[in-house]
Scaffold this motif. Structure first.
Motif, PDB file in Angstrom:
ATOM      1  N   LEU A 106      19.347 -13.187   7.656  1.00 57.37           N
ATOM      2  CA  LEU A 106      18.023 -12.857   8.196  1.00 57.37           C
ATOM      3  C   LEU A 106      17.369 -11.713   7.430  1.00 57.37           C
ATOM      4  CD1 LEU A 106      18.810 -13.054  11.999  1.00 57.37           C
ATOM      5  CD2 LEU A 106      17.243 -14.519  10.771  1.00 57.37           C
ATOM      6  N   ASN A 107      18.206 -10.891   6.801  1.00 57.20           N
ATOM      7  CA  ASN A 107      17.706  -9.744   6.060  1.00 57.20           C
ATOM      8  C   ASN A 107      16.858  -8.838   6.962  1.00 57.20           C
ATOM      9  OD1 ASN A 107      17.456  -8.117   3.891  1.00 57.20           O
ATOM     10  ND2 ASN A 107      15.789  -9.283   2.919  1.00 57.20           N
ATOM     11  N   VAL A 108      17.419  -8.499   8.123  1.00 58.97           N
ATOM     12  CA  VAL A 108      16.713  -7.588   9.019  1.00 58.97           C
ATOM     13  C   VAL A 108      17.598  -6.380   9.300  1.00 58.97           C
ATOM     14  CG1 VAL A 108      15.252  -9.258  10.173  1.00 58.97           C
ATOM     15  CG2 VAL A 108      17.561  -8.871  11.015  1.00 58.97           C
ATOM     16  N   ALA A 109      16.968  -5.273   9.637  1.00 65.94           N
ATOM     17  CA  ALA A 109      17.692  -4.054   9.974  1.00 65.94           C
ATOM     18  C   ALA A 109      16.864  -3.301  11.006  1.00 65.94           C
ATOM     19  CB  ALA A 109      17.883  -3.200   8.723  1.00 65.94           C
ATOM     20  N   PRO A 110      17.503  -2.430  11.782  1.00 66.54           N
ATOM     21  CA  PRO A 110      16.734  -1.660  12.763  1.00 66.54           C
ATOM     22  C   PRO A 110      15.665  -0.821  12.083  1.00 66.54           C
ATOM     23  CG  PRO A 110      19.085  -1.417  13.147  1.00 66.54           C
ATOM     24  CD  PRO A 110      18.942  -2.143  11.857  1.00 66.54           C
ATOM     25  N   ILE A 111      14.609  -0.598  12.802  1.00 71.83           N
ATOM     26  CA  ILE A 111      13.501   0.178  12.248  1.00 71.83           C
ATOM     27  C   ILE A 111      13.932   1.634  12.068  1.00 71.83           C
ATOM     28  CG2 ILE A 111      12.530   0.701  14.522  1.00 71.83           C
ATOM     29  CD1 ILE A 111       9.756   0.152  13.198  1.00 71.83           C
ATOM     30  N   VAL A 112      13.520   2.259  10.970  1.00 69.06           N
ATOM     31  CA  VAL A 112      13.839   3.679  10.757  1.00 69.06           C
ATOM     32  C   VAL A 112      12.534   4.466  10.779  1.00 69.06           C
ATOM     33  CG1 VAL A 112      15.951   3.280   9.479  1.00 69.06           C
ATOM     34  CG2 VAL A 112      13.791   3.410   8.254  1.00 69.06           C
ATOM     35  N   ILE A 113      12.690   5.779  10.966  1.00 74.22           N
ATOM     36  CA  ILE A 113      11.509   6.613  11.190  1.00 74.22           C
ATOM     37  C   ILE A 113      10.551   6.553  10.006  1.00 74.22           C
ATOM     38  CG2 ILE A 113      10.768   8.989  11.580  1.00 74.22           C
ATOM     39  CD1 ILE A 113      13.373   9.380  13.082  1.00 74.22           C
ATOM     40  N   ALA A 114      11.123   6.432   8.780  1.00 73.02           N
ATOM     41  CA  ALA A 114      10.272   6.412   7.590  1.00 73.02           C
ATOM     42  C   ALA A 114       9.297   5.244   7.613  1.00 73.02           C
ATOM     43  CB  ALA A 114      11.139   6.355   6.348  1.00 73.02           C
ATOM     44  N   GLN A 115       9.604   4.233   8.411  1.00 73.24           N
ATOM     45  CA  GLN A 115       8.741   3.051   8.424  1.00 73.24           C
ATOM     46  C   GLN A 115       7.522   3.224   9.321  1.00 73.24           C
ATOM     47  OE1 GLN A 115      12.211   0.583   9.291  1.00 73.24           O
ATOM     48  NE2 GLN A 115      11.441  -0.883   7.815  1.00 73.24           N
ATOM     49  N   TYR A 116       7.487   4.321  10.073  1.00 73.37           N
ATOM     50  CA  TYR A 116       6.321   4.551  10.920  1.00 73.37           C
ATOM     51  C   TYR A 116       5.233   5.258  10.117  1.00 73.37           C
ATOM     52  CZ  TYR A 116       9.001   3.435  15.084  1.00 73.37           C
ATOM     53  OH  TYR A 116       9.736   2.800  16.038  1.00 73.37           O
ATOM     54  N   GLY A 117       4.022   4.987  10.442  1.00 72.31           N
ATOM     55  CA  GLY A 117       2.923   5.689   9.792  1.00 72.31           C
ATOM     56  C   GLY A 117       1.737   5.702  10.727  1.00 72.31           C
ATOM     57  N   SER A 118       0.789   6.540  10.421  1.00 72.98           N
ATOM     58  CA  SER A 118      -0.419   6.543  11.235  1.00 72.98           C
ATOM     59  C   SER A 118      -1.598   6.166  10.345  1.00 72.98           C
ATOM     60  CB  SER A 118      -0.650   7.923  11.846  1.00 72.98           C
ATOM     61  OG  SER A 118      -0.967   8.834  10.834  1.00 72.98           O
ATOM     62  N   ILE A 119      -2.685   5.855  10.960  1.00 73.34           N
ATOM     63  CA  ILE A 119      -3.849   5.379  10.224  1.00 73.34           C
ATOM     64  C   ILE A 119      -4.379   6.489   9.305  1.00 73.34           C
ATOM     65  CG2 ILE A 119      -5.805   5.971  11.730  1.00 73.34           C
ATOM     66  CD1 ILE A 119      -5.205   2.381  10.825  1.00 73.34           C
ATOM     67  N   GLN A 120      -4.117   7.765   9.698  1.00 69.38           N
ATOM     68  CA  GLN A 120      -4.588   8.866   8.858  1.00 69.38           C
ATOM     69  C   GLN A 120      -3.820   8.954   7.535  1.00 69.38           C
ATOM     70  OE1 GLN A 120      -3.970   9.703  12.307  1.00 69.38           O
ATOM     71  NE2 GLN A 120      -6.140   9.374  12.736  1.00 69.38           N
ATOM     72  N   ASP A 121      -2.571   8.424   7.561  1.00 67.09           N
ATOM     73  CA  ASP A 121      -1.759   8.528   6.348  1.00 67.09           C
ATOM     74  C   ASP A 121      -2.233   7.588   5.253  1.00 67.09           C
ATOM     75  OD1 ASP A 121      -0.355  10.281   7.804  1.00 67.09           O
ATOM     76  OD2 ASP A 121       1.290   8.918   8.306  1.00 67.09           O
ATOM     77  N   ILE A 122      -3.001   6.580   5.617  1.00 65.94           N
ATOM     78  CA  ILE A 122      -3.445   5.601   4.618  1.00 65.94           C
ATOM     79  C   ILE A 122      -4.607   6.209   3.838  1.00 65.94           C
ATOM     80  CG2 ILE A 122      -4.394   3.294   4.290  1.00 65.94           C
ATOM     81  CD1 ILE A 122      -3.087   2.620   7.034  1.00 65.94           C
ATOM     82  N   PRO A 123      -4.520   6.208   2.494  1.00 69.96           N
ATOM     83  CA  PRO A 123      -5.607   6.801   1.708  1.00 69.96           C
ATOM     84  C   PRO A 123      -6.890   6.007   1.875  1.00 69.96           C
ATOM     85  CG  PRO A 123      -4.044   5.678   0.287  1.00 69.96           C
ATOM     86  CD  PRO A 123      -3.448   5.659   1.655  1.00 69.96           C
ATOM     87  N   MET A 124      -7.988   6.693   1.669  1.00 71.17           N
ATOM     88  CA  MET A 124      -9.290   6.014   1.775  1.00 71.17           C
ATOM     89  C   MET A 124      -9.389   4.961   0.686  1.00 71.17           C
ATOM     90  SD  MET A 124     -10.871   6.983   4.342  1.00 71.17           S
ATOM     91  CE  MET A 124     -12.481   6.271   4.057  1.00 71.17           C
ATOM     92  N   ARG A 125     -10.195   3.959   0.935  1.00 73.03           N
ATOM     93  CA  ARG A 125     -10.370   2.898  -0.050  1.00 73.03           C
ATOM     94  C   ARG A 125     -11.060   3.506  -1.278  1.00 73.03           C
ATOM     95  NH1 ARG A 125     -12.622  -2.884   1.518  1.00 73.03           N
ATOM     96  NH2 ARG A 125     -14.369  -1.684   2.268  1.00 73.03           N
ATOM     97  N   PRO A 126     -10.623   3.115  -2.499  1.00 79.71           N
ATOM     98  CA  PRO A 126     -11.293   3.647  -3.685  1.00 79.71           C
ATOM     99  C   PRO A 126     -12.767   3.255  -3.688  1.00 79.71           C
ATOM    100  CG  PRO A 126      -9.817   1.851  -4.261  1.00 79.71           C
ATOM    101  CD  PRO A 126      -9.539   2.196  -2.829  1.00 79.71           C
ATOM    102  N   VAL A 127     -13.567   3.999  -4.470  1.00 84.44           N
ATOM    103  CA  VAL A 127     -15.010   3.760  -4.520  1.00 84.44           C
ATOM    104  C   VAL A 127     -15.251   2.299  -4.911  1.00 84.44           C
ATOM    105  CG1 VAL A 127     -17.165   4.513  -5.584  1.00 84.44           C
ATOM    106  CG2 VAL A 127     -15.297   6.138  -5.232  1.00 84.44           C
ATOM    107  N   ALA A 128     -16.182   1.685  -4.212  1.00 88.23           N
ATOM    108  CA  ALA A 128     -16.429   0.248  -4.419  1.00 88.23           C
ATOM    109  C   ALA A 128     -16.772  -0.035  -5.873  1.00 88.23           C
ATOM    110  CB  ALA A 128     -17.571  -0.196  -3.526  1.00 88.23           C
ATOM    111  N   PRO A 129     -16.348  -1.199  -6.399  1.00 84.05           N
ATOM    112  CA  PRO A 129     -16.665  -1.535  -7.788  1.00 84.05           C
ATOM    113  C   PRO A 129     -18.169  -1.694  -7.998  1.00 84.05           C
ATOM    114  CG  PRO A 129     -15.649  -3.389  -6.655  1.00 84.05           C
ATOM    115  CD  PRO A 129     -15.550  -2.221  -5.746  1.00 84.05           C
ATOM    116  N   ASP A 130     -18.598  -1.611  -9.257  1.00 87.01           N
ATOM    117  CA  ASP A 130     -20.029  -1.634  -9.602  1.00 87.01           C
ATOM    118  C   ASP A 130     -20.556  -3.063  -9.464  1.00 87.01           C
ATOM    119  OD1 ASP A 130     -22.519  -1.254 -10.538  1.00 87.01           O
ATOM    120  OD2 ASP A 130     -21.942  -0.651 -12.568  1.00 87.01           O
TER     121      ASP A 130
END
Lengths: 124, 563
Positions: free
Chosen positions: A74-98
């Motif tokens: 199954l290739n599964v394992a219990p969730i570890v703390i490093a796998q948690y994140g919050s929406i603030q941790d995600i970087p902003m989207r790069p500037v839109a292409p031209d």
């Protein structure tokens, strides 16, 4: 008077026949109802057995053993703390292409002008 | 006609006969009308009355008296009814008893032949042979074609989880009457009444929702079973409670039993240790003493206590297990689990106030819970000097683990004492029946103390990273032959998490654990604490507690006076 009596006689006979018919139809419907009720009871019984089986098969205790046995496949394992994140941790989207520049390029291509042949454009 | 004298009317015989005939006809018509109107009224009555189904030959056996299904807080079934066939015989109609005995003993090899023959040989109209068979067995027996043998559908209670919630659910007997746990509670509450009124014949009973979370319950059960083998303990138990509502989320006591085979429930040592067992819970009482002292205002969080030498009561000396032999601050008293410091704290408060506080946080009497299996705690009504001293660090008084859990929940949730329940309850209902036992500031201080103990003190193994667990160990020596034994311990860990905004409190008990390996100890931190940590690590994601490694959260717990 005779005609009236005859009429009454006829109605009585008709009523008699209808009542008999009704009685037998009622009995027939009644037995159908009983049949259906028995079927419903039977289905309920089957349903309760299936419910029980479903609940049994979905027991966390049972599933845990299965998951542990097939952990490799199954290739599964219990969730570890490093796998948690919050929406603030995600970087902003790069500037839109031209988009406008691309549109202009496509327009000029559509018009039959190859920008690479136009002097100076490729160097810009 | 004459003017004078009575008028005489003489009718002819024919005329008078004609009159009589007319009145007779009228009478007959009236009679006929009467009869017909009776018939008509009766017809209307018959048409208006509902037809009784039972009278129409489809009477169902009264044996299918059902019980409501029990489901957990997410709707997973914990107990439900299934219809199973039961075998009966009509000995009057059996033609060849020998043949029937022969055929049946092939299907039931364990059935005593003599008993079976005695059962079938006779003139009774109805005898039970075996109840609650499987559908496959029914099929096979039907195929044998024995006359005078038939089946009837019966309701049987089925617990799909087996042992997992045994002590919560309890069990029912063969007649579907609750004999233990919540099943018994529900019977006492309503099912018995419904069945008496004849309403419980149909499967229309609404499922009863419990406050249990089956996933958490499973994890706790799983980890405690693991603890039994890992530490070769004789028993283990645990319970988790929502500190905001008082709902019990999980409750396990091992060894347990399979409610599908309730005979095992009566075996020795299978009591529900959380509600029906009382123990000396040791140092887990120290935070309660601290809360009492801090809340009274007679002791401040900044106070220091002299723990250089043991406290002397006549011929008794009470020392420290991890003696520091110096002056300890209040947080250090908890961190090093100092008996001396705790006694000093209690003495500053006064033993009467301490005793009153214990009563206030629900330590007296039996725990409040729906389960019928409960016991009364054992605390002296009036403490002597030495009695109060030992009680301050959890000795000389026996309480049920559930009472400890409830008290811890009140200490960390801002100070509201909320009685535990196994049925769903929301925050509003919980607060309506709560009572304030300490003020919010004391609760904040206790949260700091418990968290500190988990970071730096005895609770390190119980605190997986990120879940801000706080708690206190308790290692009590069991009394064997009237003396406290060195190697027979009862280990407890009482905890709550996440400490910055507590949601759940938990108590874990491990009875007579041994060292896991050479390098480990056998005090509470090594077993009850470690089990707590493993459980929290697994259940916190299920309970939607987001891990947070930010050290600022712990820093904010430190009371202003100590920063």
């Amino acid at each position: 008077m005779r005609a009236f009596n005859f009429f009454l006689l006829c109605t009585s006979f008709l009523a008699l026949i209808m009542v008999y018919g009704q009685k037998y139809r009622t009995e027939e419907v009644q037995s159908q109802v009983i049949e259906l009720q028995d079927e419903i009871a039977g289905q309920k019984q089957v349903l309760s057995a299936l419910d029980a089986e479903w609940a049994f098969l979905n027991q966390p205790g049972r599933l845990q053993a299965i998951v542990e046995r097939h952990a490799d496949a199954l290739n599964v394992a219990p969730i570890v703390i490093a796998q948690y994140g919050s929406i603030q941790d995600i970087p902003m989207r790069p500037v839109a292409p031209d988009v406008e520049g691309l549109d202009a390029l496509l327009m000029s291509l559509g018009a039959g002008v190859d920008p690479s042949n136009v002097d100076g454009l490729s160097s810009q | 006609m004459h003017d004078v004298g009575p008028a005489i009317a003489i009718d002819g015989a024919r005329k008078s006969r004609g009159h009589m005939t007319k009145s007779r006809i009228r009478l007959t018509v009236a009679l006929a009308m009467l009869v017909f109107s009776i018939v008509a009224v009766r017809l209307v009555m018959l048409a208006a009355v509902e037809v009784d189904d039972v009278a129409l030959g489809q009477a169902r056996p009264a044996l299918t008296a059902t019980r409501p299904a029990l489901v957990d807080r997410n709707g997973s079934p914990l107990a439900l009814d299934i219809q199973v066939p039961s075998l009966f015989a009509e000995p009057r109609r059996i033609i060849d008893v020998d043949e029937a005995v022969e055929a049946l003993s092939i299907e039931f090899p364990d059935m005593d032949r003599k008993w079976l023959r005695g059962r079938l040989d006779g003139d009774e109209g109805f005898v039970w042979l075996r109840r609650e068979l499987t559908p496959q067995q029914k099929e096979r027996i039907l195929r044998l074609g024995i006359p005078g043998i038939d089946f009837v559908s019966e309701s049987r209670r089925f617990y799909p989880g087996g042992n997992v919630a045994a002590h919560i659910l309890g069990a029912v007997n063969v007649d579907n009457v609750g004999i233990a746990g919540l099943e018994r509670f529900l019977d006492q509450r309503e099912v018995a009444l419904l069945q008496d009124l004849g309403f419980a014949r149909d499967r229309s009973l609404q499922p009863v929702e419990l406050s249990i979370d089956l996933r958490v319950q499973h994890v706790m059960h799983n980890e405690l079973v693991d603890a039994l083998t890992r530490y070769q303990a004789i028993a283990a138990a645990g319970a988790m409670m929502n500190v905001r509502t008082g709902e019990i989320v999980a409750l396990v006591s091992l060894p347990d039993f399979d409610p599908n085979m309730p005979a095992g429930a009566l075996e020795e040592g299978r009591i529900n240790r959380i509600t029906a067992g009382k123990f000396e819970l040791g140092s887990t009482l120290k935070p309660i003493t601290a809360a009492a002292a801090l809340d009274s205002g007679l002791v401040q969080i900044t106070d220091k206590f002299d723990a250089t030498k043991p406290v002397q009561f006549g011929r008794f000396r009470i020392g420290d297990f991890h003696a520091k032999k110096r002056v300890l601050s209040l947080p250090e008293v908890i961190k090093y689990s100092s008996n001396i410091g705790t006694i000093k704290m209690m003495q500053a408060l006064g033993k009467e106030r301490f005793r009153a506080f214990l009563a206030n946080v629900g330590m007296d009497g039996s725990p409040v819970i729906e389960l019928p299996e409960k016991t009364q705690s054992q605390i002296k009504d009036k403490f002597s000097e030495v009695g109060a001293a030992t009680a301050s660090f959890g000795h000389g008084l026996s309480i049920t683990p559930l009472q400890l859990l409830t008290a811890y929940a009140a200490l960390v949730n801002g100070g509201d004492f909320i009685a535990p329940t196994l049925l769903p309850r929301d925050r509003i209902a919980a607060l309506a029946n709560s009572k304030r036992v300490i003020n919010e500031r004391t609760s904040d201080q206790i949260r700091y103390l418990l968290r500190l103990n988990a970071i730096e003190g005895s609770g390190r193994k119980a605190a997986p990273d990120g879940y801000r667990v706080g708690g206190k160990t308790g290692t009590a020596e069991k009394v064997v032959d009237g003396k406290y034994s060195d190697d027979k311990l009862l280990n407890v860990f009482a905890s709550a998490f996440p400490m910055d905004a507590p949601q759940y409190a938990m108590v874990i008990l491990v009875d007579e654990p041994k060292k896991e390996d050479e390098r480990s100890g056998h005090t509470a931190a090594w077993n009850a604490g470690a089990v707590t940590g493993r459980i929290i690590e697994r259940v916190a994601p299920m309970l939607r507690i987001v891990p947070n490694l930010d050290p600022e959260l712990d820093a904010q717990l430190v009371p202003v006076e100590l920063r």
